[in-house]
Design a protein around this motif. Structure first.
Motif, PDB file in Angstrom:
ATOM      1  N   THR A 116       0.806  -1.075  -0.056  1.00 53.32           N
ATOM      2  CA  THR A 116      -0.046  -0.066   0.145  1.00 53.32           C
ATOM      3  C   THR A 116       0.698   1.299  -0.001  1.00 53.32           C
ATOM      4  O   THR A 116       0.317   2.349   0.005  1.00 53.32           O
ATOM      5  CB  THR A 116      -0.821   0.055   1.257  1.00 53.32           C
ATOM      6  OG1 THR A 116      -0.137  -0.349   2.295  1.00 53.32           O
ATOM      7  CG2 THR A 116      -1.955  -1.045   1.056  1.00 53.32           C
ATOM      8  N   ASP A 117       2.001   1.152   0.125  1.00 50.14           N
ATOM      9  CA  ASP A 117       3.141   2.534  -0.397  1.00 50.14           C
ATOM     10  C   ASP A 117       3.929   2.129  -0.920  1.00 50.14           C
ATOM     11  O   ASP A 117       5.129   1.252  -0.661  1.00 50.14           O
ATOM     12  CB  ASP A 117       3.631   2.540   1.248  1.00 50.14           C
ATOM     13  CG  ASP A 117       4.377   3.928   1.174  1.00 50.14           C
ATOM     14  OD1 ASP A 117       4.785   4.248   2.530  1.00 50.14           O
ATOM     15  OD2 ASP A 117       4.639   4.508   0.163  1.00 50.14           O
ATOM     16  N   SER A 118       4.037   2.679  -2.169  1.00 45.57           N
ATOM     17  CA  SER A 118       4.821   2.397  -3.414  1.00 45.57           C
ATOM     18  C   SER A 118       6.273   2.780  -2.994  1.00 45.57           C
ATOM     19  O   SER A 118       7.254   2.678  -3.924  1.00 45.57           O
ATOM     20  CB  SER A 118       4.221   2.937  -4.722  1.00 45.57           C
ATOM     21  OG  SER A 118       4.104   4.210  -4.458  1.00 45.57           O
ATOM     22  N   ARG A 119       6.398   3.640  -2.150  1.00 44.41           N
ATOM     23  CA  ARG A 119       7.894   3.946  -1.674  1.00 44.41           C
ATOM     24  C   ARG A 119       8.732   2.906  -1.129  1.00 44.41           C
ATOM     25  O   ARG A 119       9.942   3.134  -1.138  1.00 44.41           O
ATOM     26  CB  ARG A 119       7.894   5.207  -0.863  1.00 44.41           C
ATOM     27  CG  ARG A 119       7.105   6.358  -1.521  1.00 44.41           C
ATOM     28  CD  ARG A 119       6.880   7.597  -0.180  1.00 44.41           C
ATOM     29  NE  ARG A 119       5.771   6.976   0.802  1.00 44.41           N
ATOM     30  CZ  ARG A 119       5.525   7.806   1.684  1.00 44.41           C
ATOM     31  NH1 ARG A 119       5.838   8.890   1.881  1.00 44.41           N
ATOM     32  NH2 ARG A 119       4.579   7.250   2.549  1.00 44.41           N
ATOM     33  N   LEU A 120       8.224   1.769  -0.908  1.00 46.08           N
ATOM     34  CA  LEU A 120       8.866   0.757  -0.098  1.00 46.08           C
ATOM     35  C   LEU A 120       9.379   0.021  -1.288  1.00 46.08           C
ATOM     36  O   LEU A 120       8.680  -0.168  -2.292  1.00 46.08           O
ATOM     37  CB  LEU A 120       7.975   0.041   0.660  1.00 46.08           C
ATOM     38  CG  LEU A 120       7.446   0.709   1.839  1.00 46.08           C
ATOM     39  CD1 LEU A 120       6.527  -0.109   2.625  1.00 46.08           C
ATOM     40  CD2 LEU A 120       8.453   1.337   2.845  1.00 46.08           C
ATOM     41  N   PRO A 121      10.369  -0.958  -1.049  1.00 44.88           N
ATOM     42  CA  PRO A 121      11.226  -1.529  -2.177  1.00 44.88           C
ATOM     43  C   PRO A 121      10.201  -2.705  -2.612  1.00 44.88           C
ATOM     44  O   PRO A 121       9.421  -3.404  -1.941  1.00 44.88           O
ATOM     45  CB  PRO A 121      12.198  -2.288  -1.288  1.00 44.88           C
ATOM     46  CG  PRO A 121      12.473  -1.426  -0.101  1.00 44.88           C
ATOM     47  CD  PRO A 121      11.322  -0.746   0.226  1.00 44.88           C
ATOM     48  N   ILE A 122       9.888  -2.854  -3.814  1.00 44.43           N
ATOM     49  CA  ILE A 122       9.007  -3.546  -4.442  1.00 44.43           C
ATOM     50  C   ILE A 122       9.514  -5.200  -4.334  1.00 44.43           C
ATOM     51  O   ILE A 122       8.629  -5.990  -4.470  1.00 44.43           O
ATOM     52  CB  ILE A 122       8.780  -3.249  -6.034  1.00 44.43           C
ATOM     53  CG1 ILE A 122       7.378  -3.896  -6.659  1.00 44.43           C
ATOM     54  CG2 ILE A 122      10.001  -3.411  -6.811  1.00 44.43           C
ATOM     55  CD1 ILE A 122       7.194  -3.404  -7.767  1.00 44.43           C
ATOM     56  N   THR A 123      10.798  -5.386  -4.147  1.00 46.31           N
ATOM     57  CA  THR A 123      11.034  -6.581  -4.259  1.00 46.31           C
ATOM     58  C   THR A 123      11.142  -7.471  -2.623  1.00 46.31           C
ATOM     59  O   THR A 123      11.186  -8.593  -2.761  1.00 46.31           O
ATOM     60  CB  THR A 123      12.417  -6.873  -4.887  1.00 46.31           C
ATOM     61  OG1 THR A 123      13.516  -6.116  -4.123  1.00 46.31           O
ATOM     62  CG2 THR A 123      12.730  -6.383  -6.224  1.00 46.31           C
ATOM     63  N   ARG A 124      10.931  -6.874  -1.808  1.00 47.99           N
ATOM     64  CA  ARG A 124      10.971  -7.091  -0.320  1.00 47.99           C
ATOM     65  C   ARG A 124       9.335  -7.596   0.100  1.00 47.99           C
ATOM     66  O   ARG A 124       8.581  -6.858  -0.022  1.00 47.99           O
ATOM     67  CB  ARG A 124      11.615  -6.079   0.505  1.00 47.99           C
ATOM     68  CG  ARG A 124      12.854  -5.739   0.275  1.00 47.99           C
ATOM     69  CD  ARG A 124      13.360  -4.883   1.481  1.00 47.99           C
ATOM     70  NE  ARG A 124      13.217  -5.516   2.753  1.00 47.99           N
ATOM     71  CZ  ARG A 124      13.407  -4.810   4.067  1.00 47.99           C
ATOM     72  NH1 ARG A 124      13.415  -3.643   3.968  1.00 47.99           N
ATOM     73  NH2 ARG A 124      13.305  -5.771   5.046  1.00 47.99           N
ATOM     74  N   ARG A 125       9.634  -8.858   0.597  1.00 42.30           N
ATOM     75  CA  ARG A 125       8.152  -9.224   0.908  1.00 42.30           C
ATOM     76  C   ARG A 125       7.843  -8.608   2.169  1.00 42.30           C
ATOM     77  O   ARG A 125       6.605  -8.234   2.295  1.00 42.30           O
ATOM     78  CB  ARG A 125       8.278 -10.679   1.307  1.00 42.30           C
ATOM     79  CG  ARG A 125       9.067 -11.307   2.230  1.00 42.30           C
ATOM     80  CD  ARG A 125       9.066 -12.578   2.724  1.00 42.30           C
ATOM     81  NE  ARG A 125      10.160 -13.137   3.699  1.00 42.30           N
ATOM     82  CZ  ARG A 125      10.250 -14.375   4.007  1.00 42.30           C
ATOM     83  NH1 ARG A 125       9.724 -15.299   3.633  1.00 42.30           N
ATOM     84  NH2 ARG A 125      11.219 -14.551   5.043  1.00 42.30           N
ATOM     85  N   GLU A 126       8.439  -7.882   3.124  1.00 38.80           N
ATOM     86  CA  GLU A 126       8.191  -7.076   4.163  1.00 38.80           C
ATOM     87  C   GLU A 126       7.555  -5.947   3.744  1.00 38.80           C
ATOM     88  O   GLU A 126       6.808  -5.263   4.469  1.00 38.80           O
ATOM     89  CB  GLU A 126       9.447  -6.877   5.083  1.00 38.80           C
ATOM     90  CG  GLU A 126       9.987  -7.967   5.727  1.00 38.80           C
ATOM     91  CD  GLU A 126      11.230  -8.727   4.787  1.00 38.80           C
ATOM     92  OE1 GLU A 126      11.786  -9.899   5.127  1.00 38.80           O
ATOM     93  OE2 GLU A 126      11.254  -8.260   3.669  1.00 38.80           O
ATOM     94  N   SER A 127       7.678  -5.561   2.657  1.00 40.59           N
ATOM     95  CA  SER A 127       6.860  -4.264   1.835  1.00 40.59           C
ATOM     96  C   SER A 127       5.524  -4.601   1.677  1.00 40.59           C
ATOM     97  O   SER A 127       4.686  -3.461   1.590  1.00 40.59           O
ATOM     98  CB  SER A 127       7.729  -3.827   0.774  1.00 40.59           C
ATOM     99  OG  SER A 127       8.894  -3.378   0.869  1.00 40.59           O
TER     100      SER A 127
END
Length: 124
Positions: free
Chosen positions: A99-110
């Motif tokens: 829900t926050d595209s600023r977070l890394p797209i490849t990390r499952r924690e995002s």
């Protein structure tokens, strides 16, 4: 947000499958959709991602050139077209929403929301 993944199955090496992820609930503008996969005994890993309101896409090196992620905004559905499947692609595939595209797209924690997973088995 609820995610419903489908489309998995058994396929021979070199074959194709298309996974679908139906999204229900409120979709935010900055949402990113991702496909992850988890093979037996391995960590869950990123496969592909796409911005819900953009044309941005991202792929893991292992699937680049073989998998294509796409979306149908009107149908609230994200797809993963998988071509040239290999036995090492065998895994449970999960769709997820960030829900926050600023977070890394490849990390499952995002990612905040996850579907139930659909099993893809590729025979040699």
């Amino acid at each position: 947000v609820q995610l419903q993944a489908s489309g998995g199955g058994l396929v021979q090496a070199g074959g194709s499958l298309r996974l679908s992820c139906r999204i229900s609930g409120r979709i935010l503008n900055r949402i990113v959709m991702g496909w992850f996969r988890q093979a037996p005994g391995k960590e869950r890993e990123f496969a592909a991602g796409i911005g819900w309101n953009s044309y941005f896409t991202s792929y893991a090196d292992s699937v680049k050139g073989r998998f294509t992620i796409s979306k149908d905004n009107r149908a609230n559905t994200v797809y993963l077209q998988m071509n040239g499947l290999k036995p090492e692609d065998t895994a449970v595939y999960y769709c997820a929403a960030e829900t926050d595209s600023r977070l890394p797209i490849t990390r499952r924690e995002s990612y905040d929301y996850w579907g139930q997973g659909t099993l893809v088995t590729v025979s040699s």
